[in-house]
Write a protein that holds these residues in place. Structure first.
Motif, PDB file in Angstrom:
ATOM      1  N   SER A 166      37.987  -4.716  64.977  1.00 28.45           N
ATOM      2  CA  SER A 166      38.262  -5.855  64.732  1.00 28.45           C
ATOM      3  C   SER A 166      37.700  -6.447  63.589  1.00 28.45           C
ATOM      4  CB  SER A 166      38.375  -7.017  66.021  1.00 28.45           C
ATOM      5  OG  SER A 166      39.042  -6.746  66.941  1.00 28.45           O
ATOM      6  N   ILE A 167      38.114  -7.618  62.994  1.00 25.89           N
ATOM      7  CA  ILE A 167      37.364  -8.494  61.988  1.00 25.89           C
ATOM      8  C   ILE A 167      36.854  -9.886  62.816  1.00 25.89           C
ATOM      9  CG2 ILE A 167      37.757  -9.248  59.758  1.00 25.89           C
ATOM     10  CD1 ILE A 167      38.203  -6.226  59.973  1.00 25.89           C
ATOM     11  N   VAL A 168      35.540  -9.856  62.361  1.00 27.92           N
ATOM     12  CA  VAL A 168      35.073 -11.388  62.986  1.00 27.92           C
ATOM     13  C   VAL A 168      34.679 -12.190  61.657  1.00 27.92           C
ATOM     14  CG1 VAL A 168      34.215 -10.465  65.176  1.00 27.92           C
ATOM     15  CG2 VAL A 168      32.776 -10.418  63.103  1.00 27.92           C
ATOM     16  N   LYS A 169      34.700 -13.376  61.917  1.00 22.13           N
ATOM     17  CA  LYS A 169      34.729 -14.511  60.601  1.00 22.13           C
ATOM     18  C   LYS A 169      33.502 -15.390  60.895  1.00 22.13           C
ATOM     19  CE  LYS A 169      37.564 -18.033  58.169  1.00 22.13           C
ATOM     20  NZ  LYS A 169      38.812 -18.574  58.342  1.00 22.13           N
ATOM     21  N   PRO A 183      41.961  -6.594  70.125  1.00 20.56           N
ATOM     22  CA  PRO A 183      41.245  -5.968  69.183  1.00 20.56           C
ATOM     23  C   PRO A 183      42.508  -5.894  67.923  1.00 20.56           C
ATOM     24  CG  PRO A 183      41.768  -4.512  70.952  1.00 20.56           C
ATOM     25  CD  PRO A 183      41.798  -5.842  71.375  1.00 20.56           C
ATOM     26  N   MET A 184      42.284  -5.745  66.641  1.00 19.44           N
ATOM     27  CA  MET A 184      43.165  -5.595  65.652  1.00 19.44           C
ATOM     28  C   MET A 184      43.735  -4.280  65.483  1.00 19.44           C
ATOM     29  SD  MET A 184      41.409  -8.190  62.937  1.00 19.44           S
ATOM     30  CE  MET A 184      42.733  -7.805  61.902  1.00 19.44           C
ATOM     31  N   PHE A 185      42.878  -3.197  65.658  1.00 21.53           N
ATOM     32  CA  PHE A 185      43.151  -1.838  65.481  1.00 21.53           C
ATOM     33  C   PHE A 185      42.760  -1.298  66.837  1.00 21.53           C
ATOM     34  CE2 PHE A 185      42.519  -3.528  61.381  1.00 21.53           C
ATOM     35  CZ  PHE A 185      43.656  -3.225  60.830  1.00 21.53           C
ATOM     36  N   THR A 186      43.796  -0.064  67.270  1.00 23.08           N
ATOM     37  CA  THR A 186      43.456   0.398  68.488  1.00 23.08           C
ATOM     38  C   THR A 186      43.821   1.866  68.284  1.00 23.08           C
ATOM     39  OG1 THR A 186      45.476  -0.238  69.208  1.00 23.08           O
ATOM     40  CG2 THR A 186      44.041  -1.770  69.688  1.00 23.08           C
ATOM     41  N   ASP A 187      43.688   2.620  69.584  1.00 26.59           N
ATOM     42  CA  ASP A 187      43.990   3.939  69.574  1.00 26.59           C
ATOM     43  C   ASP A 187      43.548   4.850  68.768  1.00 26.59           C
ATOM     44  OD1 ASP A 187      45.883   3.237  71.885  1.00 26.59           O
ATOM     45  OD2 ASP A 187      47.196   2.743  70.594  1.00 26.59           O
ATOM     46  N   HIS A 188      42.094   4.653  68.295  1.00 26.47           N
ATOM     47  CA  HIS A 188      41.406   5.487  67.396  1.00 26.47           C
ATOM     48  C   HIS A 188      41.799   5.395  66.109  1.00 26.47           C
ATOM     49  CE1 HIS A 188      40.170   6.882  71.530  1.00 26.47           C
ATOM     50  NE2 HIS A 188      38.907   7.079  70.978  1.00 26.47           N
ATOM     51  N   VAL A 189      42.877   4.667  65.689  1.00 27.56           N
ATOM     52  CA  VAL A 189      43.607   4.690  64.564  1.00 27.56           C
ATOM     53  C   VAL A 189      43.020   3.437  63.511  1.00 27.56           C
ATOM     54  CG1 VAL A 189      45.627   4.664  63.022  1.00 27.56           C
ATOM     55  CG2 VAL A 189      45.393   5.739  65.197  1.00 27.56           C
ATOM     56  N   PHE A 190      42.596   3.650  62.291  1.00 23.58           N
ATOM     57  CA  PHE A 190      41.785   2.766  61.384  1.00 23.58           C
ATOM     58  C   PHE A 190      40.800   2.020  62.033  1.00 23.58           C
ATOM     59  CE2 PHE A 190      42.022  -0.075  57.695  1.00 23.58           C
ATOM     60  CZ  PHE A 190      42.047   0.762  56.697  1.00 23.58           C
ATOM     61  N   THR A 191      39.964   2.726  62.848  1.00 22.36           N
ATOM     62  CA  THR A 191      38.936   1.975  63.514  1.00 22.36           C
ATOM     63  C   THR A 191      37.291   2.037  63.053  1.00 22.36           C
ATOM     64  OG1 THR A 191      38.815   3.872  65.109  1.00 22.36           O
ATOM     65  CG2 THR A 191      40.298   2.049  65.712  1.00 22.36           C
ATOM     66  N   THR A 192      37.377   2.970  61.711  1.00 25.80           N
ATOM     67  CA  THR A 192      36.127   2.672  61.372  1.00 25.80           C
ATOM     68  C   THR A 192      36.632   1.903  59.769  1.00 25.80           C
ATOM     69  OG1 THR A 192      34.885   4.400  61.978  1.00 25.80           O
ATOM     70  CG2 THR A 192      34.131   3.690  59.961  1.00 25.80           C
TER      71      THR A 192
END
Length: 592
Positions: A166-169, A183-192
């Protein structure tokens, strides 16, 4: 003093199996760890160890440069700057520069920044990227911090998969933070997620032109932040790119992903499953260790991507357990080429000054163990690599040729202190230029290895003393032990300018029961362009014996037909059961 076996610790495989895929560019030739393919830089060099440390604890440390002229960063698993309790994630700010001194301050920590979305008994939040940008138009930057859920338990699976991100602000320069509920991105996809660093307040994004400058760009890895040592998920071998309008960074539906390059330039898609890599590198390093340790390492990992504005070049700073793997490109989407593979050898490494530690390590120690009451020996080095390599934009020199790399390590300490702090080392890069023909006149007494802008190169400098073999002292010794069964070894130099060459003088270093000599095929190569070519007419005097009788501190003259190049190296197959060579001095001449 009880002397232990001097050669029992680790190794790196010189050439991995794999290749580089550059976005939509056809698959390139195999990239070897020791022979980067990049042609933009003629010379690159980074220090053998961190040279600047700070009063902090933690790792990772992605950075951004905000409009208030401060550097903002977040660390994992530490106290950050200050003496408050450790936390899995800490936000900090840093004033000053490496030249004037760095002063850090802890701003927030733990769940005040981000809560984990996965099972909190198995995962905790870790920072991967940060950006400072004025997205709401109020004249002040907001901070956006990318946070992933990273496995920490059980210990055998720690750091081996990252299912969510996720992105925190922060609207108040890091003191308070706002986190999405899901979470904004899940399932191990684009998570780094690693934000592209365009300098202070993203000012250099304008270089992309008015149509593309209004976005924040971010790179991502799937599955894990680095090689998945347990194989819990596939190791990342591709780097992906996305962009999002500056005013909607936390709105997942506004993100678009690079999908390849067409006739009109890069294509973007809202379907994450249709994303295309900007870089694929499937090399595997350290495939054949002599002792226990991490092996078969993939080369794409969580690091950073910097736009070096003076040089108008994009730099991706990646790493493996034992190497730095740095890439460059003319645009955010490529084509990317490896320009540096800095090999620190297998651990244990030698730390910054501090207490001497004799931790048990597989295979024994390279440092002699003192008897009770005997003086503690000094560290040999220091020499250490690290992980999560980033280059803070604020610390780039005005001409772009000098930067500072931040990286960390904490395991495998032979002696001294690990750099488990915000710590820096210099990185120097010099673009290739079409200059005048070489002008060095014949001079059989001028040692070209001791001129200006001479940079030593080697497979591995065991003790981090690359300065030993061009300091004029033949009685010193460095060696290339790295813990692997390597079949190729070299020692040499690269320069910024071309020169005439016709002779090198090689003085060996110490000999050991398990190595220190070349076993066969001692030769000389000269770099022309980005290729190493064999010299012609090679004569070696006296004849090299290809066993331990070569030294210690034996001197051999390798003469050859005159040739022009901007680098020279001696090469061959390393000898002994530990597969390494040694060196006391390497002189370079042009006698004409």
């Amino acid at each position: 003093m009880r002397a232990m076996n001097r050669r029992q610790f680790g190794k790196l495989a010189l050439a991995g199996a794999g290749s580089v895929l550059l976005g939509d560019v056809p698959r390139a030739a195999e990239v070897r760890a020791a022979e980067p393919a990049g042609g933009f830089f003629v010379t690159t060099f980074t220090d053998y160890a961190s040279t600047i440390s700070t009063n902090s604890t933690g790792d990772l440390w992605p950075t951004c440069w905000a409009d208030d002229d401060l550097v903002y960063t977040a660390n994992g698993d530490g106290q950050g700057f200050g003496d408050q309790p450790m936390a899995p994630i800490v936000a900090n700010r840093i004033a000053g520069t490496p030249e004037t001194g760095l002063r850090g301050e802890r701003l927030a920590a733990g769940e005040a920044i981000a809560k984990v979305h996965a099972d909190s008994k198995l995962y905790n939040p870790k920072p991967t990227g940060i950006v400072a940008v004025d997205g709401n138009g109020d004249g002040r930057d907001e901070l956006y911090l990318a946070v992933q859920d990273l496995r920490f338990a059980p210990a055998a699976a720690a750091f081996d998969d990252a299912p969510n991100a996720s992105i925190v602000k922060s609207d108040d320069y890091g003191r308070t933070w706002q986190q999405p509920a899901q979470p904004m991105f899940t399932d191990h996809v684009f998570t780094t997620i690693m934000f592209l660093d365009f300098g202070r307040s993203q000012e250099h994004a304008r270089e992309l032109g008015p149509q593309d400058a209004g976005y924040v760009y971010a790179y991502g890895l799937d599955h894990n932040w680095r090689d998945s040592y347990t194989g819990a998920v596939p190791s990342p071998t591709s780097l992906y790119l996305a962009r999002v309008p500056r005013d909607s960074i936390q709105q997942r539906e506004t993100w678009r992903f690079y999908a390849g390059t067409g006739a009109n330039g890069p294509q973007w898609t809202d379907r994450i499953e249709d994303k295309a890599p900007v870089l694929t590198d499937e090399r595997r390093l350290y495939t054949d260790l002599l002792v226990s340790g991490r092996r078969n390492l993939s080369v794409l990992s969580q690091g950073g991507v910097l736009y070096n504005a003076p040089l108008r070049r994009y730099l991706y700073t990646s790493w493996t357990e034992y190497t730095f793997e740095f890439y460059e490109a003319p645009t955010p989407w490529g084509p990317w080429q490896l320009f540096m593979s800095k090999d620190f050898g297998a651990q244990p490494w030698f730390g910054r000054p501090g207490r001497i530690r004799f931790d048990p390590v597989p295979g024994g120690h390279d440092i002699p163990m003192p008897e009770a009451g005997e003086p503690q020996p000094a560290c040999s080095g220091p020499k250490n690599g690290g992980y999560a390599c980033t280059v803070p934009a604020k610390f780039v020199s005005a001409d772009g040729t000098r930067m500072w790399v931040q990286s960390n390590w904490f395991l495998g300490v032979a002696c001294g202190l690990p750099n488990y702090t915000f710590s820096l080392r210099q990185l120097q890069v010099f673009p290739r230029q079409l200059g005048d023909p070489p002008a060095n006149p014949p001079d059989p007494h001028r040692n070209l290895a001791r001129g200006a802008d001479v940079f030593p190169i080697e497979k591995t400098a065991h003790f981090g003393r690359g300065d030993f073999f061009n300091n004029g002292i033949r009685e010193e010794s460095e060696d290339s032990f790295d813990g692997t069964r390597k079949q190729f070894d070299f020692w040499g130099y690269i320069w910024r300018d071309q020169c005439w060459l016709d002779r090198v003088v090689y003085t060996t270093g110490n000999m050991f029961s398990d190595g220190g000599w070349f076993a066969r095929d001692l030769a000389v190569q000269v770099r022309q362009g980005s290729s190493w070519v064999d010299v012609g007419g090679l004569r070696i005097a006296p004849a090299y014996p290809y066993d331990s009788t070569a030294g210690p501190h034996g001197t051999y003259t390798l003469a050859f037909d005159p040739i022009v190049g901007d680098g020279v190296r001696i090469t061959g197959v390393p000898g002994g059961s530990a597969f390494f060579t040694s060196i006391g001095e390497l002189e370079v001449y042009f006698g004409g």
